[in-house]
Design a protein around this motif. Structure first.
Motif, mmCIF file in Angstrom:
data_model
loop_
_atom_site.group_PDB
_atom_site.id
_atom_site.type_symbol
_atom_site.label_atom_id
_atom_site.label_comp_id
_atom_site.label_asym_id
_atom_site.label_seq_id
_atom_site.Cartn_x
_atom_site.Cartn_y
_atom_site.Cartn_z
ATOM 1 N N ILE A 115 -1.401 16.407 -5.619
ATOM 2 C CA ILE A 115 -0.288 15.705 -6.264
ATOM 3 C C ILE A 115 0.486 14.901 -5.224
ATOM 4 C CG2 ILE A 115 1.958 16.044 -7.390
ATOM 5 C CD1 ILE A 115 0.641 18.438 -8.871
ATOM 6 N N ASP A 116 0.826 15.543 -4.104
ATOM 7 C CA ASP A 116 1.571 14.858 -3.048
ATOM 8 C C ASP A 116 0.820 13.623 -2.562
ATOM 9 O OD1 ASP A 116 3.468 16.849 -3.283
ATOM 10 O OD2 ASP A 116 2.857 17.905 -1.446
ATOM 11 N N LYS A 117 -0.482 13.777 -2.361
ATOM 12 C CA LYS A 117 -1.307 12.677 -1.868
ATOM 13 C C LYS A 117 -1.284 11.507 -2.850
ATOM 14 C CE LYS A 117 -6.141 11.659 -0.761
ATOM 15 N NZ LYS A 117 -7.488 12.239 -0.689
ATOM 16 N N TYR A 118 -1.488 11.803 -4.130
ATOM 17 C CA TYR A 118 -1.586 10.724 -5.100
ATOM 18 C C TYR A 118 -0.230 10.180 -5.520
ATOM 19 C CZ TYR A 118 -6.513 11.091 -4.875
ATOM 20 O OH TYR A 118 -7.786 11.059 -4.392
ATOM 21 N N VAL A 119 0.808 10.982 -5.453
ATOM 22 C CA VAL A 119 2.152 10.455 -5.703
ATOM 23 C C VAL A 119 2.518 9.518 -4.559
ATOM 24 C CG1 VAL A 119 4.602 11.092 -5.754
ATOM 25 C CG2 VAL A 119 2.975 12.335 -7.172
ATOM 26 N N GLY A 120 2.178 9.918 -3.329
ATOM 27 C CA GLY A 120 2.424 9.057 -2.174
ATOM 28 C C GLY A 120 1.689 7.736 -2.303
ATOM 29 N N LYS A 121 0.413 7.791 -2.711
ATOM 30 C CA LYS A 121 -0.361 6.559 -2.899
ATOM 31 C C LYS A 121 0.245 5.698 -3.999
ATOM 32 C CE LYS A 121 -4.924 7.846 -1.213
ATOM 33 N NZ LYS A 121 -6.345 7.996 -1.540
ATOM 34 N N ALA A 122 0.700 6.344 -5.071
ATOM 35 C CA ALA A 122 1.290 5.588 -6.179
ATOM 36 C C ALA A 122 2.575 4.889 -5.727
ATOM 37 C CB ALA A 122 1.580 6.512 -7.362
ATOM 38 N N LYS A 123 3.393 5.587 -4.941
ATOM 39 C CA LYS A 123 4.620 4.980 -4.431
ATOM 40 C C LYS A 123 4.303 3.831 -3.481
ATOM 41 C CE LYS A 123 7.742 8.849 -5.035
ATOM 42 N NZ LYS A 123 8.591 9.849 -4.400
ATOM 43 N N GLU A 124 3.251 4.020 -2.675
ATOM 44 C CA GLU A 124 2.824 2.960 -1.750
ATOM 45 C C GLU A 124 2.382 1.731 -2.538
ATOM 46 O OE1 GLU A 124 -1.018 2.570 1.043
ATOM 47 O OE2 GLU A 124 0.223 4.331 1.489
ATOM 48 N N LYS A 125 1.593 1.943 -3.581
ATOM 49 C CA LYS A 125 1.129 0.831 -4.419
ATOM 50 C C LYS A 125 2.305 0.164 -5.122
ATOM 51 C CE LYS A 125 -3.312 1.188 -3.759
ATOM 52 N NZ LYS A 125 -4.011 0.217 -2.967
ATOM 53 N N GLU A 126 3.268 0.980 -5.550
ATOM 54 C CA GLU A 126 4.454 0.441 -6.211
ATOM 55 C C GLU A 126 5.222 -0.459 -5.237
ATOM 56 O OE1 GLU A 126 8.671 2.102 -8.004
ATOM 57 O OE2 GLU A 126 6.957 3.452 -7.927
ATOM 58 N N GLY A 127 5.345 -0.010 -3.996
ATOM 59 C CA GLY A 127 6.019 -0.809 -2.969
ATOM 60 C C GLY A 127 5.288 -2.109 -2.710
ATOM 61 N N GLU A 128 3.946 -2.036 -2.615
ATOM 62 C CA GLU A 128 3.145 -3.245 -2.402
ATOM 63 C C GLU A 128 3.302 -4.208 -3.568
ATOM 64 O OE1 GLU A 128 -0.871 -1.947 -1.757
ATOM 65 O OE2 GLU A 128 -0.370 -0.926 0.113
ATOM 66 N N ALA A 129 3.319 -3.681 -4.777
ATOM 67 C CA ALA A 129 3.466 -4.535 -5.958
ATOM 68 C C ALA A 129 4.834 -5.201 -5.961
ATOM 69 C CB ALA A 129 3.275 -3.705 -7.232
ATOM 70 N N LYS A 130 5.870 -4.451 -5.592
ATOM 71 C CA LYS A 130 7.218 -5.015 -5.533
ATOM 72 C C LYS A 130 7.282 -6.145 -4.500
ATOM 73 C CE LYS A 130 12.064 -3.578 -5.063
ATOM 74 N NZ LYS A 130 12.512 -4.855 -4.701
ATOM 75 N N GLU A 131 6.632 -5.934 -3.346
ATOM 76 C CA GLU A 131 6.600 -6.977 -2.314
ATOM 77 C C GLU A 131 5.904 -8.217 -2.844
ATOM 78 O OE1 GLU A 131 4.897 -5.698 1.408
ATOM 79 O OE2 GLU A 131 6.220 -3.937 1.490
ATOM 80 N N THR A 132 4.798 -8.030 -3.541
ATOM 81 C CA THR A 132 4.051 -9.160 -4.093
ATOM 82 C C THR A 132 4.897 -9.915 -5.113
ATOM 83 O OG1 THR A 132 1.981 -7.965 -3.772
ATOM 84 C CG2 THR A 132 1.923 -9.803 -5.320
#
Length: 150
Positions: A115-132
């Motif tokens: 869960i921690d791993k995939y929540v972290g990845k999801a937050k990372e992707k969310e951050g990348e999407a926000k930057e885009t």
């Protein structure tokens, strides 16, 4: 006559004690059966729940599922054995403490790290999407300013 009455009272007391002992043995057996049935039901729930997880996590939990199945069979074997009820309860309790509890802790830890791993990845992707999105907005605003100033 007094001695006869005392013997009669003693006999009645012994009969009540015997009847109460038999009742307690049945009650103990029933409680032991409820206890072991609850443990087996919980192991089945865990086993079923692990099969409902994503495939990649199921792969990580395959050894755990095998241990759960082994524990299920071991507890069932204890319950079906000819051991006295007290020994069965003791052996099942020992098995739960020595094998099932650590197994469940390991399962919980594995799932939590997943869960921690995939929540972290999801937050990372969310951050990348926000930057885009922010970059796209800046680009659009820049283009709009250029168009209005020309």
């Amino acid at each position: 006559q007094a001695a006869t009455e005392r013997l009669h009272n003693l006999n009645d007391s012994l009969t009540r004690t015997k009847d109460k002992s038999i009742e307690l043995v049945h009650e103990t057996r029933n409680q032991a059966n409820v206890y072991t049935n609850n443990i087996l039901a919980e192991l089945e729930k865990v086993q079923t729940a692990t099969l409902e997880l994503p495939k990649n996590l199921q792969t990580h939990l395959a050894p755990v599922r095998a241990e759960i199945e082994s524990s299920f069979h071991e507890i069932t074997g204890i319950v079906k054995s000819d051991l006295p009820v007290g020994d069965k309860v003791s052996k099942v309790g020992h098995h739960v403490q020595e094998k099932v509890q650590p197994l469940l802790a390991q399962t919980t830890s594995t799932i939590q790290s997943y869960i921690d791993k995939y929540v972290g990845k999801a937050k990372e992707k969310e951050g990348e999407a926000k930057e885009t999105v922010d970059e796209a907005k800046e680009s659009a605003n820049g283009a709009a300013e250029e168009a209005t100033s020309s």
